[in-house]
Design a protein around this motif. Structure first.
Motif, PDB file in Angstrom:
ATOM      1  N   LEU A  12      11.511  55.915  57.650  1.00  0.00           N
ATOM      2  CA  LEU A  12      11.046  54.530  57.728  1.00  0.00           C
ATOM      3  C   LEU A  12      11.627  53.749  56.560  1.00  0.00           C
ATOM      4  N   GLY A  13      12.250  52.611  56.861  1.00  0.00           N
ATOM      5  CA  GLY A  13      12.825  51.795  55.798  1.00  0.00           C
ATOM      6  C   GLY A  13      13.435  50.529  56.346  1.00  0.00           C
ATOM      7  N   ILE A  50      24.309  37.767  60.062  1.00  0.00           N
ATOM      8  CA  ILE A  50      23.452  38.797  60.633  1.00  0.00           C
ATOM      9  C   ILE A  50      22.623  39.392  59.494  1.00  0.00           C
ATOM     10  N   ARG A  51      21.314  39.421  59.679  1.00  0.00           N
ATOM     11  CA  ARG A  51      20.418  40.003  58.678  1.00  0.00           C
ATOM     12  C   ARG A  51      19.774  41.266  59.240  1.00  0.00           C
ATOM     13  N   GLY A  52      19.680  42.274  58.407  1.00  0.00           N
ATOM     14  CA  GLY A  52      19.045  43.515  58.825  1.00  0.00           C
ATOM     15  C   GLY A  52      17.535  43.405  58.777  1.00  0.00           C
ATOM     16  N   GLY A  53      16.878  44.444  59.232  1.00  0.00           N
ATOM     17  CA  GLY A  53      15.423  44.469  59.269  1.00  0.00           C
ATOM     18  C   GLY A  53      14.903  45.887  59.230  1.00  0.00           C
ATOM     19  N   LEU A  54      13.791  46.107  59.921  1.00  0.00           N
ATOM     20  CA  LEU A  54      13.121  47.401  59.926  1.00  0.00           C
ATOM     21  C   LEU A  54      14.006  48.474  60.562  1.00  0.00           C
ATOM     22  N   LEU A  55      14.001  49.653  59.959  1.00  0.00           N
ATOM     23  CA  LEU A  55      14.754  50.795  60.468  1.00  0.00           C
ATOM     24  C   LEU A  55      13.809  51.988  60.588  1.00  0.00           C
ATOM     25  N   MET A  56      13.785  52.632  61.768  1.00  0.00           N
ATOM     26  CA  MET A  56      12.978  53.833  61.994  1.00  0.00           C
ATOM     27  C   MET A  56      13.810  54.877  62.717  1.00  0.00           C
ATOM     28  N   SER A  80      16.904  56.368  67.118  1.00  0.00           N
ATOM     29  CA  SER A  80      16.979  55.396  66.028  1.00  0.00           C
ATOM     30  C   SER A  80      16.569  54.023  66.555  1.00  0.00           C
ATOM     31  N   SER A  81      15.683  53.343  65.836  1.00  0.00           N
ATOM     32  CA  SER A  81      15.224  52.001  66.201  1.00  0.00           C
ATOM     33  C   SER A  81      15.510  51.053  65.040  1.00  0.00           C
ATOM     34  N   GLN A  82      16.146  49.921  65.337  1.00  0.00           N
ATOM     35  CA  GLN A  82      16.555  49.006  64.276  1.00  0.00           C
ATOM     36  C   GLN A  82      16.408  47.564  64.743  1.00  0.00           C
ATOM     37  N   SER A  83      15.972  46.691  63.831  1.00  0.00           N
ATOM     38  CA  SER A  83      15.856  45.268  64.154  1.00  0.00           C
ATOM     39  C   SER A  83      16.858  44.461  63.338  1.00  0.00           C
TER      40      SER A  83
END
Length: 216
Positions: A144-145, A162-168, A186-189
């Motif tokens: 989680l990060g 483009i901005r990154g976000g939550l990563l699981m 992998s899940s990423q926003s």
């Protein structure tokens, strides 16, 4: 995002402190520590290379977008085996999204042809381990990060940022001696902002990953 990163930094400091209190021995001692009987916390570093398959973007404004976010990555996880069954560490890496955007027509100005996006994932990693023998240990892994975008074709070609976000990440794998093999989801926003600072969309993507590496 800021709170997540601060939490990870705090846990990293505690993990490094615990690792420093327990110096690493020979490879045989480390191997026995990882897969045998523990008498103390054992520091452990993992270095992995992997690949995340391209996944569709799920957006509220435009539905599911058939883009290609395939991305190879390399990562290092610094942590410690806390006992026979638990590993905790902090990971940092580099990933590169190279595929076609296929976002033309959903916003003004349009999008570049390819992502060309470099991200820096930073995350907390927890593994539950089940030692079968001294050299064979299956595990489940949860990370989680967040992902920090440092470069992209959007910025280079004048289409905004483009901005990154939550990563699981959720997965499973196996340690065989020093070597590691894992796979999972992998899940990423992320968020796309126009040159004027207007949010074109916020989106998330789910995709499968596979990785291999070595543990020290």
């Amino acid at each position: 995002m800021r709170k997540i990163l601060l939490l990870i930094i705090g846990i990293a400091a505690m993990t490094v402190g615990a690792s420093a209190a327990s110096p690493a021995g020979s490879y045989d001692e480390e191997l026995a520590g990882r897969n045998g009987s523990f008498t103390a916390i054992k520091p452990q570093v993992e270095v992995n290379v992997g690949y995340v398959t391209g996944g569709k973007l799920n957006t509220k404004s435009f539905g599911r977008l058939n883009t290609n976010l395939s991305r190879p990555y390399v990562e290092a996880i610094f942590g410690a085996r806390l006992n026979d069954y638990l590993f905790a560490g902090v990971g940092v890496g580099v990933q590169y999204a190279y595929g076609e955007c296929k976002l033309v027509g959903i916003a003004t100005p349009n999008a570049p042809e390819t992502w060309g996006t470099v991200g820096i994932p930073i995350y907390l990693n927890i593994k539950g381990c089940y030692p079968v023998s001294r050299i064979f240990t299956p595990y489940i892994s949860v990370s989680l990060g967040g992902d920090v975008i440092v470069a992209s074709n959007f910025a280079r070609e004048g289409y905004g940022k483009i901005r990154g976000g939550l990563l699981m990440k959720f997965g499973a794998g196996v340690n065989i001696s020093r070597f590691n093999l894992g796979l999972g989801l992998s899940s990423q926003s992320l968020e796309w902002k126009s040159p004027a600072g207007v949010t074109n969309f916020k989106a998330g993507t789910n995709a499968f990953y596979i990785e291999a590496g070595v543990a020290f």
